[in-house]
Design an enzyme around this catalytic site. Structure first.
Site, PDB file in Angstrom:
ATOM      1  N   GLU A  81      28.578   8.345 -35.244  1.00  0.00           N
ATOM      2  CA  GLU A  81      29.292   8.022 -34.008  1.00  0.00           C
ATOM      3  C   GLU A  81      29.091   9.168 -33.018  1.00  0.00           C
ATOM      4  OE1 GLU A  81      33.670   8.158 -34.369  1.00  0.00           O
ATOM      5  OE2 GLU A  81      33.315   8.376 -36.511  1.00  0.00           O
ATOM      6  N   CYS A 113      34.176   6.027 -38.613  1.00  0.00           N
ATOM      7  CA  CYS A 113      33.884   6.683 -39.898  1.00  0.00           C
ATOM      8  C   CYS A 113      33.530   5.708 -41.007  1.00  0.00           C
ATOM      9  CB  CYS A 113      35.074   7.530 -40.326  1.00  0.00           C
ATOM     10  SG  CYS A 113      35.409   8.844 -39.170  1.00  0.00           S
ATOM     11  N   HIS A 235      38.329   8.542 -47.335  1.00  0.00           N
ATOM     12  CA  HIS A 235      37.844   9.142 -46.092  1.00  0.00           C
ATOM     13  C   HIS A 235      38.883  10.205 -45.735  1.00  0.00           C
ATOM     14  CE1 HIS A 235      36.924  10.032 -42.030  1.00  0.00           C
ATOM     15  NE2 HIS A 235      38.003   9.440 -41.562  1.00  0.00           N
TER      16      HIS A 235
HETATM   17  P1  HMG Z   1      50.070  17.226 -34.558  1.00  0.00           P
HETATM   18  O1  HMG Z   1      50.923  16.316 -33.774  1.00  0.00           O
HETATM   19  O2  HMG Z   1      49.669  18.499 -33.904  1.00  0.00           O
HETATM   20  O3  HMG Z   1      50.726  17.646 -35.909  1.00  0.00           O
HETATM   21  O4  HMG Z   1      48.747  16.423 -34.959  1.00  0.00           O
HETATM   22  P2  HMG Z   1      52.128  17.222 -36.527  1.00  0.00           P
HETATM   23  O5  HMG Z   1      53.215  17.746 -35.703  1.00  0.00           O
HETATM   24  O6  HMG Z   1      52.100  15.759 -36.904  1.00  0.00           O
HETATM   25  O7  HMG Z   1      52.050  18.116 -37.855  1.00  0.00           O
HETATM   26  C1  HMG Z   1      51.092  17.878 -38.809  1.00  0.00           C
HETATM   27  C2  HMG Z   1      51.715  18.148 -40.170  1.00  0.00           C
HETATM   28  O8  HMG Z   1      51.941  19.561 -40.303  1.00  0.00           O
HETATM   29  C3  HMG Z   1      53.087  17.488 -40.368  1.00  0.00           C
HETATM   30  O9  HMG Z   1      53.144  17.084 -41.725  1.00  0.00           O
HETATM   31  C4  HMG Z   1      54.054  18.640 -40.147  1.00  0.00           C
HETATM   32  O10 HMG Z   1      55.300  18.466 -40.800  1.00  0.00           O
HETATM   33  C5  HMG Z   1      53.267  19.777 -40.759  1.00  0.00           C
HETATM   34  P3  HMG Z   1      53.365  15.515 -42.090  1.00  0.00           P
HETATM   35  O11 HMG Z   1      54.686  15.153 -41.549  1.00  0.00           O
HETATM   36  O12 HMG Z   1      52.240  14.771 -41.386  1.00  0.00           O
HETATM   37  O13 HMG Z   1      53.253  15.485 -43.563  1.00  0.00           O
HETATM   38  N1  HMG Z   1      53.683  21.129 -40.324  1.00  0.00           N
HETATM   39  C6  HMG Z   1      53.780  22.175 -41.161  1.00  0.00           C
HETATM   40  N2  HMG Z   1      53.584  22.273 -42.498  1.00  0.00           N
HETATM   41  C7  HMG Z   1      53.747  23.508 -43.063  1.00  0.00           C
HETATM   42  N3  HMG Z   1      54.136  24.616 -42.356  1.00  0.00           N
HETATM   43  C8  HMG Z   1      54.325  24.547 -41.025  1.00  0.00           C
HETATM   44  C9  HMG Z   1      54.152  23.288 -40.375  1.00  0.00           C
HETATM   45  N4  HMG Z   1      54.265  22.861 -39.095  1.00  0.00           N
HETATM   46  C10 HMG Z   1      53.970  21.541 -39.075  1.00  0.00           C
HETATM   47  N5  HMG Z   1      54.677  25.640 -40.362  1.00  0.00           N
HETATM   48  C11 HMG Z   1      47.228  14.980 -36.091  1.00  0.00           C
HETATM   49  C12 HMG Z   1      48.304  16.058 -36.258  1.00  0.00           C
HETATM   50  C13 HMG Z   1      46.570  14.742 -37.445  1.00  0.00           C
HETATM   51  C14 HMG Z   1      47.871  13.690 -35.591  1.00  0.00           C
HETATM   52  C15 HMG Z   1      46.157  15.486 -35.085  1.00  0.00           C
HETATM   53  O14 HMG Z   1      45.505  16.593 -35.589  1.00  0.00           O
HETATM   54  C16 HMG Z   1      45.127  14.431 -34.708  1.00  0.00           C
HETATM   55  O15 HMG Z   1      45.344  13.644 -33.790  1.00  0.00           O
HETATM   56  N6  HMG Z   1      43.953  14.408 -35.408  1.00  0.00           N
HETATM   57  C17 HMG Z   1      42.893  13.439 -35.133  1.00  0.00           C
HETATM   58  C18 HMG Z   1      43.228  12.024 -35.569  1.00  0.00           C
HETATM   59  C19 HMG Z   1      43.118  11.824 -37.057  1.00  0.00           C
HETATM   60  O16 HMG Z   1      42.475  12.556 -37.769  1.00  0.00           O
HETATM   61  N7  HMG Z   1      43.704  10.706 -37.562  1.00  0.00           N
HETATM   62  C20 HMG Z   1      43.637  10.374 -38.966  1.00  0.00           C
HETATM   63  C21 HMG Z   1      43.627   8.879 -39.220  1.00  0.00           C
HETATM   64  S1  HMG Z   1      42.383   8.068 -38.268  1.00  0.00           S
HETATM   65  C22 HMG Z   1      40.891   8.386 -39.113  1.00  0.00           C
HETATM   66  O17 HMG Z   1      40.917   8.838 -40.207  1.00  0.00           O
HETATM   67  C23 HMG Z   1      39.623   8.075 -38.402  1.00  0.00           C
HETATM   68  C24 HMG Z   1      38.909   9.261 -37.812  1.00  0.00           C
HETATM   69  O18 HMG Z   1      38.260   9.998 -38.824  1.00  0.00           O
HETATM   70  C25 HMG Z   1      37.895   8.780 -36.768  1.00  0.00           C
HETATM   71  C26 HMG Z   1      36.887   7.748 -37.178  1.00  0.00           C
HETATM   72  O19 HMG Z   1      37.124   6.803 -37.911  1.00  0.00           O
HETATM   73  O20 HMG Z   1      35.790   7.855 -36.626  1.00  0.00           O
HETATM   74  C27 HMG Z   1      39.819  10.214 -37.097  1.00  0.00           C
END
Ligand code: HMG
Length: 399
Positions: A81, A113, A235
């Site tokens: 992609e 992906c 994935h």
């Molecule tokens: P965010 O909003 O910055 O993070 O984005 P958050 O506030 O949701 O925190 C993440 C986690 O860290 C949470 O844990 C927090 O509690 C924890 P969870 O509730 O999720 O278990 N946390 C801590 N833990 C320990 N110590 C601390 C601490 N502070 C917070 N001090 C997000 C996170 C993944 C949403 C962002 O990085 C993002 O948008 N990433 C890209 C999208 C993505 O990867 N999505 C996954 C599903 S889609 C997919 O897999 C397809 C993809 O690969 C693309 C394709 O298919 O081509 C993406």
């Protein structure tokens, strides 16, 4: 008995540089544990301009192909992609660089992906009808959300190459699988945008929802097969995503299994999970190759896995399409996977500072019609982008 078809050889190739997550956390004012525990990543692979998807893909494939393979490959399928061309397929470059026999066909496939899984399934179907021929499947991507975005700590880059054949050394793939399509905007990239658009928390929920729907379908159609799966790989856009998927299925009440049987099954899958995420933790999201990086990680590091075991591969592509593949590990998988050279490649990478990362990140190829020699970014052996001339990319091999 039907001929076994599946993954005969598999390799990974990574950019030479990486950024430590604590370096990124410091620069972005985040707690490092958010990245290392909350998201579950230690390092992020950082490509330079010379390490584009063609260079990454060609280097991955060159690690596995011998002269006999090059004469028996009928198709080169490139899943990505991160394509830089809407017409010419990335595999046409690979076909030339790797000197595949001229009467092979080369094309590119896309569905976020999920694409490498579509390519792998097409390859298996082709070989099932022509067991003396082979197909090369390459996935290569550079994941980019933009500097300072929420998605930034989940970036990465790298390539996976797989040679598909009859009587494979590594993994025989079952013909039946469960697929699903659900038209959604969780993550997408319009052609005018350099960066992916993402609904971060919705995307993680959709992923879990789709995993549960796929599992329910398998429970209904083939519960016996499901109960035989020794390890489930995912994935992994970031490693915590796999844990989230496992617990979402665990807490799904409706099941054809007794509570005890389901708990026992999930205990096994959870037990294998950390080993199946080891390599992904050190790289980040390589998009369509991420599932196969996790699969490689399981096979290399899970001591409790052996030939004859059934493994599940949950492929997820935003948009969204998912598929659960299953298959059986083959006798010579460890010899074919060359564990020592994989570890050596990971260890030979070099850490960079946040300033170097941002400099590499912001460097774009010139878009004019002049000739540009691309300055060397590493001294690593392998294919690299050497020049762009009149909008054409040219590659060389460095010894
Ligand atoms: P965010 O909003 O910055 O993070 O984005 P958050 O506030 O949701 O925190 C993440 C986690 O860290 C949470 O844990 C927090 O509690 C924890 P969870 O509730 O999720 O278990 N946390 C801590 N833990 C320990 N110590 C601390 C601490 N502070 C917070 N001090 C997000 C996170 C993944 C949403 C962002 O990085 C993002 O948008 N990433 C890209 C999208 C993505 O990867 N999505 C996954 C599903 S889609 C997919 O897999 C397809 C993809 O690969 C693309 C394709 O298919 O081509 C993406």
């Amino acid at each position: 008995m039907d001929t076994k078809v599946g993954i005969d050889k598999l390799s990974v190739y990574l950019p030479h540089f990486y950024l430590e997550m604590d370096e990124l956390a410091k620069a972005r004012g985040a707690e490092v544990e958010k990245y290392t525990i909350g998201i579950g990543q230690n390092k992020m692979a950082v490509p330079t301009i010379q390490e584009d998807i063609i260079a990454l893909g060609a280097n991955a494939a060159s690690l596995i192909l011998d002269d006999e393979d090059k004469t028996t490959i009928d198709q080169v399928i490139f899943a990505t992609e991160s394509s830089f061309d809407f017409s010419k397929a990335a595999s046409t470059y690979i076909h030339e660089l790797l000197e595949i026999q001229p009467f092979a066909k080369s094309f590119e496939v896309k569905e976020a992906c999920y694409a490498a899984t579509a390519a792998l399934q097409m390859a298996c179907d082709y070989v099932r009808l022509r067991p003396d021929r082979k197909v090369l499947v390459i996935s290569a991507d550079e994941s980019r959300y933009g500097l300072g975005t929420a998605g930034e700590p989940t970036q990465g880059a790298g390539a996976i190459a797989m040679l598909i054949s009859a009587n494979p050394q590594i993994f025989a793939i079952d013909m039946d699988s469960i697929s699903i399509t659900d038209n959604q905007f969780d993550f997408w990239r319009p052609s005018y945008s350099e960066f992916a658009m993402v609904e971060g928390s919705f995307s993680t929920e959709l992923y879990q929802d789709i995993f549960k729907r796929v599992m329910s379908q398998l429970e209904e159609t083939d519960p016996e097969k499901l109960s035989q799966i020794k390890a489930m790989t995912f994935h992994l856009p970031f490693t915590k995503m796999g844990r989230k998927a496992l617990s979402s299925y665990e807490s799904q009440e409706k099941s054809v299994f007794t509570k005890e049987d389901k708990t026992e099954l999930l205990k096994q899958w959870n037990g294998h999970f950390e080993n199946s995420a080891r390599l992904n933790r050190e790289v980040g999201n390589i998009y369509t190759g991420s599932l196969f990086l996790s699969f490689l990680s399981l096979l290399l590091f899970s001591e409790d896995i052996q030939s004859g075991d059934k493994v599940g591969l949950f492929s997820y592509g935003s948009g969204a399409v998912a598929e659960l593949l299953t298959g059986t590990i083959q006798e010579h998988y460890l010899t074919a996977l060359k564990k020592e050279s994989v570890i050596q490649q990971f260890n030979q990478r070099e850490a960079i500072t946040i300033d170097q990362y941002e400099q590499f990140y912001n460097e774009l190829l010139p878009a004019d019609d002049k000739k540009h020699i691309i300055a060397d970014s590493t001294k690593e052996e392998g294919f690299y982008l050497s020049e762009v001339d009149a909008h054409r990319r040219y590659y060389k091999y460095r010894n």
